[in-house]
Motif scaffolding. Structure first.
Motif, PDB file in Angstrom:
ATOM      1  N   UNK A   1     -66.766 -37.190   0.201  1.00  0.00           N
ATOM      2  CA  UNK A   1     -65.425 -37.201  -0.383  1.00  0.00           C
ATOM      3  C   UNK A   1     -64.803 -38.590  -0.288  1.00  0.00           C
ATOM      4  N   UNK A   2     -65.000 -39.247   0.848  1.00  0.00           N
ATOM      5  CA  UNK A   2     -64.474 -40.607   1.007  1.00  0.00           C
ATOM      6  C   UNK A   2     -65.102 -41.567   0.005  1.00  0.00           C
ATOM      7  N   UNK A   3     -66.418 -41.461  -0.176  1.00  0.00           N
ATOM      8  CA  UNK A   3     -67.114 -42.324  -1.140  1.00  0.00           C
ATOM      9  C   UNK A   3     -66.607 -42.115  -2.564  1.00  0.00           C
ATOM     10  N   UNK A   4     -66.188 -40.887  -2.845  1.00  0.00           N
ATOM     11  CA  UNK A   4     -65.687 -40.549  -4.182  1.00  0.00           C
ATOM     12  C   UNK A   4     -64.199 -40.890  -4.342  1.00  0.00           C
ATOM     13  N   UNK A   5     -63.572 -41.360  -3.270  1.00  0.00           N
ATOM     14  CA  UNK A   5     -62.153 -41.682  -3.330  1.00  0.00           C
ATOM     15  C   UNK A   5     -61.238 -40.474  -3.220  1.00  0.00           C
ATOM     16  N   UNK A   6     -61.776 -39.355  -2.767  1.00  0.00           N
ATOM     17  CA  UNK A   6     -60.992 -38.127  -2.593  1.00  0.00           C
ATOM     18  C   UNK A   6     -60.480 -38.073  -1.153  1.00  0.00           C
ATOM     19  N   UNK A   7     -59.515 -38.950  -0.882  1.00  0.00           N
ATOM     20  CA  UNK A   7     -59.066 -39.163   0.491  1.00  0.00           C
ATOM     21  C   UNK A   7     -58.353 -37.952   1.076  1.00  0.00           C
ATOM     22  N   UNK A   8     -57.478 -37.317   0.323  1.00  0.00           N
ATOM     23  CA  UNK A   8     -56.748 -36.154   0.852  1.00  0.00           C
ATOM     24  C   UNK A   8     -57.699 -35.029   1.240  1.00  0.00           C
ATOM     25  N   UNK A   9     -58.680 -34.765   0.394  1.00  0.00           N
ATOM     26  CA  UNK A   9     -59.642 -33.708   0.705  1.00  0.00           C
ATOM     27  C   UNK A   9     -60.457 -34.079   1.946  1.00  0.00           C
ATOM     28  N   UNK A  10     -60.835 -35.345   2.051  1.00  0.00           N
ATOM     29  CA  UNK A  10     -61.579 -35.817   3.224  1.00  0.00           C
ATOM     30  C   UNK A  10     -60.733 -35.708   4.484  1.00  0.00           C
ATOM     31  N   UNK A  11     -59.460 -36.041   4.373  1.00  0.00           N
ATOM     32  CA  UNK A  11     -58.554 -35.966   5.525  1.00  0.00           C
ATOM     33  C   UNK A  11     -58.440 -34.525   6.019  1.00  0.00           C
ATOM     34  N   UNK A  12     -58.270 -33.600   5.103  1.00  0.00           N
ATOM     35  CA  UNK A  12     -58.159 -32.188   5.490  1.00  0.00           C
ATOM     36  C   UNK A  12     -59.405 -31.735   6.238  1.00  0.00           C
ATOM     37  N   UNK A  13     -60.560 -32.098   5.714  1.00  0.00           N
ATOM     38  CA  UNK A  13     -61.820 -31.717   6.347  1.00  0.00           C
ATOM     39  C   UNK A  13     -61.988 -32.401   7.710  1.00  0.00           C
ATOM     40  N   UNK A  14     -61.672 -33.671   7.783  1.00  0.00           N
ATOM     41  CA  UNK A  14     -61.790 -34.404   9.057  1.00  0.00           C
ATOM     42  C   UNK A  14     -60.811 -33.878  10.102  1.00  0.00           C
ATOM     43  N   UNK A  15     -59.601 -33.541   9.681  1.00  0.00           N
ATOM     44  CA  UNK A  15     -58.626 -32.977  10.633  1.00  0.00           C
ATOM     45  C   UNK A  15     -59.141 -31.653  11.203  1.00  0.00           C
ATOM     46  N   UNK A  16     -59.783 -30.871  10.362  1.00  0.00           N
ATOM     47  CA  UNK A  16     -60.375 -29.606  10.810  1.00  0.00           C
ATOM     48  C   UNK A  16     -61.478 -29.870  11.843  1.00  0.00           C
ATOM     49  N   UNK A  17     -62.325 -30.830  11.562  1.00  0.00           N
ATOM     50  CA  UNK A  17     -63.407 -31.185  12.497  1.00  0.00           C
ATOM     51  C   UNK A  17     -62.817 -31.721  13.791  1.00  0.00           C
ATOM     52  N   UNK A  18     -61.820 -32.589  13.661  1.00  0.00           N
ATOM     53  CA  UNK A  18     -61.192 -33.197  14.841  1.00  0.00           C
ATOM     54  C   UNK A  18     -60.543 -32.135  15.738  1.00  0.00           C
ATOM     55  N   UNK A  19     -59.944 -31.150  15.116  1.00  0.00           N
ATOM     56  CA  UNK A  19     -59.329 -30.072  15.898  1.00  0.00           C
ATOM     57  C   UNK A  19     -60.380 -29.322  16.718  1.00  0.00           C
ATOM     58  N   UNK A  20     -61.544 -29.100  16.125  1.00  0.00           N
ATOM     59  CA  UNK A  20     -62.622 -28.387  16.816  1.00  0.00           C
ATOM     60  C   UNK A  20     -63.366 -29.283  17.809  1.00  0.00           C
ATOM     61  N   UNK A  21     -63.416 -30.598  17.526  1.00  0.00           N
ATOM     62  CA  UNK A  21     -64.173 -31.547  18.361  1.00  0.00           C
ATOM     63  C   UNK A  21     -63.335 -32.806  18.610  1.00  0.00           C
ATOM     64  N   UNK A  22     -62.266 -32.692  19.403  1.00  0.00           N
ATOM     65  CA  UNK A  22     -61.366 -33.841  19.603  1.00  0.00           C
ATOM     66  C   UNK A  22     -62.021 -35.038  20.285  1.00  0.00           C
ATOM     67  N   UNK A  23     -63.141 -34.808  20.942  1.00  0.00           N
ATOM     68  CA  UNK A  23     -63.834 -35.898  21.648  1.00  0.00           C
ATOM     69  C   UNK A  23     -64.700 -36.740  20.718  1.00  0.00           C
ATOM     70  N   UNK A  24     -64.926 -36.289  19.519  1.00  0.00           N
ATOM     71  CA  UNK A  24     -65.855 -36.963  18.603  1.00  0.00           C
ATOM     72  C   UNK A  24     -65.190 -38.191  17.969  1.00  0.00           C
ATOM     73  N   UNK A  25     -65.594 -39.360  18.443  1.00  0.00           N
ATOM     74  CA  UNK A  25     -64.959 -40.604  18.015  1.00  0.00           C
ATOM     75  C   UNK A  25     -65.301 -40.993  16.585  1.00  0.00           C
ATOM     76  N   UNK A  26     -66.465 -40.602  16.100  1.00  0.00           N
ATOM     77  CA  UNK A  26     -66.817 -40.944  14.721  1.00  0.00           C
ATOM     78  C   UNK A  26     -65.866 -40.278  13.732  1.00  0.00           C
ATOM     79  N   UNK A  27     -65.386 -39.092  14.081  1.00  0.00           N
ATOM     80  CA  UNK A  27     -64.443 -38.389  13.209  1.00  0.00           C
ATOM     81  C   UNK A  27     -63.082 -39.085  13.248  1.00  0.00           C
ATOM     82  N   UNK A  28     -62.673 -39.555  14.419  1.00  0.00           N
ATOM     83  CA  UNK A  28     -61.420 -40.311  14.513  1.00  0.00           C
ATOM     84  C   UNK A  28     -61.477 -41.578  13.666  1.00  0.00           C
ATOM     85  N   UNK A  29     -62.609 -42.246  13.706  1.00  0.00           N
ATOM     86  CA  UNK A  29     -62.763 -43.457  12.907  1.00  0.00           C
ATOM     87  C   UNK A  29     -62.730 -43.120  11.415  1.00  0.00           C
ATOM     88  N   UNK A  30     -63.414 -42.049  11.039  1.00  0.00           N
ATOM     89  CA  UNK A  30     -63.403 -41.625   9.640  1.00  0.00           C
ATOM     90  C   UNK A  30     -61.977 -41.268   9.200  1.00  0.00           C
TER      91      UNK A  30
END
Length: 116
Positions: free
Chosen positions: A17-46
């Motif tokens: 999604x990020x590569x396609x420029x669909x930032x809002x959709x990517x943010x929603x998905x990343x926030x979901x991942x971050x909520x489930x895995x707050x320790x995952x730094x790669x998701x924070x960077x994304x």
């Protein structure tokens, strides 16, 4: 590390999604991942890159500062969050914040430049 296949698929989807420029959709998905895995730094960077690319610099800075604080608490400095914050603060000409992260990253705990 994240080992769940479902989560890894979500991360791959967010990267696409990020590569396609669909930032809002990517943010929603990343926030979901971050909520489930707050320790995952790669998701924070994304998340920080997705927010920055979507124009929400304030949220990008929030996540980069989280990464920087984590690295400082572990007594090593991860260059990427520091470098990204420096770049953003220089670009915004926010020199007070720029000096602040340099102090935070380079000086002993509980010390300020004026203490020296």
């Amino acid at each position: 590390m994240i080992e769940e296949n479902k989560t890894l698929r979500k991360i791959d989807s967010a990267e696409n999604l990020l590569r396609q420029g669909k930032y809002r959709e990517a943010i929603i998905l990343c926030e979901e991942i971050h909520k489930a895995h707050p320790e995952e730094e790669s998701v924070l960077l994304m998340l920080s890159w997705a927010y920055y690319d979507s124009g929400d610099t304030k949220q990008a800075i929030k996540y980069l500062n989280t990464l920087l604080d984590r690295s400082l608490n572990e007594r090593f400095l991860q260059d990427l969050p520091f470098d990204e914050l420096v770049r953003i603060y220089k670009q915004e000409k926010n020199f007070q914040k720029l000096v602040g992260i340099c102090e935070k990253s380079c000086l002993p705990r509980n010390r300020k430049m004026q203490d020296f």
